[in-house]
Design a protein around this motif. Structure first.
Motif, short mmCIF file in Angstrom:
data_model
loop_
_atom_site.label_atom_id
_atom_site.label_comp_id
_atom_site.label_asym_id
_atom_site.label_seq_id
_atom_site.Cartn_x
_atom_site.Cartn_y
_atom_site.Cartn_z
N ARG A 4 33.18 38.04 42.19
CA ARG A 4 34.73 37.54 41.92
C ARG A 4 34.68 36.56 40.50
NH1 ARG A 4 35.24 34.37 46.27
NH2 ARG A 4 34.94 32.29 45.25
N ILE A 5 35.58 37.05 39.67
CA ILE A 5 35.94 36.44 38.53
C ILE A 5 37.29 36.11 38.32
CG2 ILE A 5 35.79 36.60 36.08
CD1 ILE A 5 33.81 38.86 36.29
N GLU A 6 37.51 34.73 38.61
CA GLU A 6 38.93 34.12 38.54
C GLU A 6 39.55 35.00 39.88
OE1 GLU A 6 40.76 34.51 35.06
OE2 GLU A 6 39.56 32.74 34.25
N ASN A 7 40.72 35.82 39.63
CA ASN A 7 41.28 36.54 40.84
C ASN A 7 40.86 37.84 40.86
OD1 ASN A 7 42.61 34.21 41.28
ND2 ASN A 7 44.33 34.51 40.12
N GLN A 8 39.83 38.41 40.20
CA GLN A 8 39.47 39.87 40.32
C GLN A 8 38.14 39.86 41.11
OE1 GLN A 8 39.35 40.45 35.72
NE2 GLN A 8 40.93 42.14 36.32
N LEU A 9 38.14 40.99 41.77
CA LEU A 9 36.98 41.40 42.64
C LEU A 9 36.37 42.69 42.23
CD1 LEU A 9 38.31 40.84 46.32
CD2 LEU A 9 36.97 39.27 44.93
N LEU A 10 35.21 42.80 42.05
CA LEU A 10 34.48 43.79 41.34
C LEU A 10 33.40 44.16 42.18
CD1 LEU A 10 34.27 42.33 37.66
CD2 LEU A 10 35.93 43.88 38.55
N GLN A 11 33.19 45.47 42.54
CA GLN A 11 32.13 46.09 43.20
C GLN A 11 30.84 46.02 42.66
OE1 GLN A 11 32.24 46.86 46.79
NE2 GLN A 11 34.43 45.95 46.48
N VAL A 12 29.71 45.37 43.22
CA VAL A 12 28.40 45.51 42.69
C VAL A 12 27.75 46.43 43.15
CG1 VAL A 12 26.37 44.03 42.19
CG2 VAL A 12 28.52 43.00 42.32
N PHE A 19 20.03 40.00 36.67
CA PHE A 19 21.04 40.97 36.25
C PHE A 19 21.95 41.49 37.45
CE2 PHE A 19 17.94 43.54 38.06
CZ PHE A 19 18.37 44.40 38.44
N LEU A 20 22.82 42.10 37.06
CA LEU A 20 23.90 42.73 37.80
C LEU A 20 24.27 43.99 37.24
CD1 LEU A 20 26.80 40.09 38.42
CD2 LEU A 20 25.19 40.96 40.02
N ILE A 21 24.33 45.23 37.88
CA ILE A 21 25.06 46.23 37.56
C ILE A 21 26.35 46.74 38.49
CG2 ILE A 21 24.83 48.83 37.66
CD1 ILE A 21 21.70 48.35 37.50
#
Length: 75
Positions: A4-12, A19-21
């Motif tokens: 979660r970056i601010e109001n955005q949700l991104l699948q990891v 690290f992240l992908i």
């Protein structure tokens, strides 16, 4: 896993100690976010900081895990 970056949700897709992908392309300046890891119905929130900007061509995103107190000062 979800970032979660601010109001955005991104699948990891994958997370390592530094690290992240991400599953999808994304771009963002260097900033902080929270990774939510859920295993067997138990969730843990892990504050992270990106060491550099994320570009759509980024494969492996360098992160630093933050202590909760550190996250409050960078968010």
């Amino acid at each position: 896993m979800v970032l979660r970056i601010e109001n955005q949700l991104l699948q990891v897709a994958q997370m390592g100690p530094d690290f992240l992908i991400l599953k999808d392309f994304f771009s963002s300046p260097a900033r902080s976010g929270i990774v939510t890891l859920t295993v067997d119905g138990e969730s843990e929130e892990i504050p992270v900081h990106f060491r550099a900007s994320i570009t759509p061509s980024s494969k492996r995103i360098a992160i630093t895990e933050l202590e909760t107190a550190d996250f409050a000062t960078t968010a």
